[in-house]
Scaffold this active site. Sequence first.
Site, mmCIF file in Angstrom:
data_model
loop_
_atom_site.group_PDB
_atom_site.id
_atom_site.type_symbol
_atom_site.label_atom_id
_atom_site.label_comp_id
_atom_site.label_asym_id
_atom_site.label_seq_id
_atom_site.Cartn_x
_atom_site.Cartn_y
_atom_site.Cartn_z
ATOM 1 N N GLY A 26 -40.292 115.199 -26.123
ATOM 2 C CA GLY A 26 -40.003 114.413 -27.113
ATOM 3 C C GLY A 26 -41.129 113.313 -27.207
ATOM 4 O O GLY A 26 -42.237 113.958 -27.332
ATOM 5 N N SER A 68 -43.133 110.827 -24.586
ATOM 6 C CA SER A 68 -43.146 110.321 -23.288
ATOM 7 C C SER A 68 -42.920 108.857 -23.129
ATOM 8 O O SER A 68 -42.129 108.480 -22.149
ATOM 9 C CB SER A 68 -44.109 110.882 -22.342
ATOM 10 O OG SER A 68 -45.557 110.638 -23.056
ATOM 11 N N CYS A 101 -43.113 119.391 -21.512
ATOM 12 C CA CYS A 101 -44.008 118.760 -22.673
ATOM 13 C C CYS A 101 -44.101 117.443 -22.123
ATOM 14 O O CYS A 101 -44.508 116.774 -21.215
ATOM 15 C CB CYS A 101 -43.588 119.195 -23.978
ATOM 16 S SG CYS A 101 -44.582 118.502 -25.324
ATOM 17 N N HIS A 126 -42.593 124.373 -25.117
ATOM 18 C CA HIS A 126 -41.008 124.274 -24.932
ATOM 19 C C HIS A 126 -40.505 125.524 -24.709
ATOM 20 O O HIS A 126 -40.112 125.970 -25.724
ATOM 21 C CB HIS A 126 -40.694 123.528 -26.643
ATOM 22 C CG HIS A 126 -41.070 122.190 -26.670
ATOM 23 N ND1 HIS A 126 -40.301 120.790 -26.409
ATOM 24 C CD2 HIS A 126 -42.267 121.675 -26.750
ATOM 25 C CE1 HIS A 126 -40.832 120.025 -26.711
ATOM 26 N NE2 HIS A 126 -42.068 120.136 -26.907
ATOM 27 N N GLU A 173 -37.444 126.040 -24.252
ATOM 28 C CA GLU A 173 -36.066 125.824 -24.793
ATOM 29 C C GLU A 173 -35.893 126.361 -26.043
ATOM 30 O O GLU A 173 -34.774 126.446 -26.790
ATOM 31 C CB GLU A 173 -35.599 124.483 -24.349
ATOM 32 C CG GLU A 173 -35.831 123.173 -25.435
ATOM 33 C CD GLU A 173 -37.412 122.755 -24.874
ATOM 34 O OE1 GLU A 173 -38.034 123.480 -24.214
ATOM 35 O OE2 GLU A 173 -37.616 121.725 -25.687
HETATM 36 N N1 GLN Z 1 -47.414 114.490 -26.406
HETATM 37 C C1 GLN Z 1 -46.364 114.090 -26.514
HETATM 38 C C2 GLN Z 1 -46.211 112.764 -25.568
HETATM 39 O O1 GLN Z 1 -47.156 112.110 -25.225
HETATM 40 C C3 GLN Z 1 -45.260 114.978 -25.958
HETATM 41 C C4 GLN Z 1 -44.871 115.940 -27.022
HETATM 42 C C5 GLN Z 1 -43.652 116.722 -26.750
HETATM 43 O O2 GLN Z 1 -42.853 116.596 -25.900
HETATM 44 N N2 GLN Z 1 -43.371 117.587 -27.951
HETATM 45 O O3 GLN Z 1 -45.081 112.229 -25.293
#
Ligand code: GLN
Length: 200
Positions: A48, A50, A80, A173, A175
Site C-alpha cells: 500500500g 508505507s 512491498c 506482491h 498476493e
Molecule cells: N513505495 C511504496 C511506499 O513507499 C510501496 C508501494 C507498494 O506497496 N506497492 O510505501
Amino acid sequence: MSVRIGVLNVQGAVSEHVEHVRLAGAEPVLVKHPDDLQGLSGMVLPGGESTTIGKLMRKYGLLDPVRELAQKGLPVFGTCAGMILLASRIEGHDEPHLGVMDVTVNRNSFGRQRDSFEADVAVSGLSDDQPFPSVFIRAPHIVEAGPDVEVLATYDGKIVAARQGGLLATAFHPELTPDTRLHRKFVELAEAYQMATARH
Ligand code: GLN
C-alpha cells in the site's frame, strides 16, 4: 488445527492476502485493533503506502504491540510497503516504523517509467525451483542487509526478497498472482512458531 495468521487491515491489498493465507492452509484473521493480535502465530503486512500504513498503525495502537511480538519471534511477512514497515532503516527518513529487520530499504527503486511491471524472479527456499511470477508496484528494494539476513532473491542486481528468522520480506506482491508458494513458506514459519511457543 490450522494456524491463525493476522492480516493487517488498515490500507492496501488486504483481501488478496486473506485469500492466499487461506489457500496456503492457514486461518486468516483481520487485524485492526490490538485485541485482534491474540492467539496469532503469524502476521502479514500488505503493500500500500508505507507512510499511511505506519500512521494508521500508530493511530490504532498497533505499532508497539506488533513490534514487541515480532521481537519475541512472531513471524511477520511484509510485502512491498510491508517490507518498508519491517525495515530498521529507510533511506531519506529519520525514523523507521517497526524497525525490526536489519535491512536498509529504498522506497521507490525501479524508476518512473517502470512504476509497475511483472517479472519472473528466482526465489530460493521455495517448494520447487520454478521462478516466482512477481508483480512490482512502485516497489522498494533492500539496499543493505545485516549478517543475519538471508537474501532470497535479487532482480536487476537489487535485493527483492529476504528472510531474517521469522521475518519474511518481498519488494513485490506475491498476493497478486495465483502462486501461493511464498505464503506457504510463511505458513511453515508460523507453524514452527506455534509448535515452539506451545511447549512453554
Ligand atoms: N513505495 C511504496 C511506499 O513507499 C510501496 C508501494 C507498494 O506497496 N506497492 O510505501
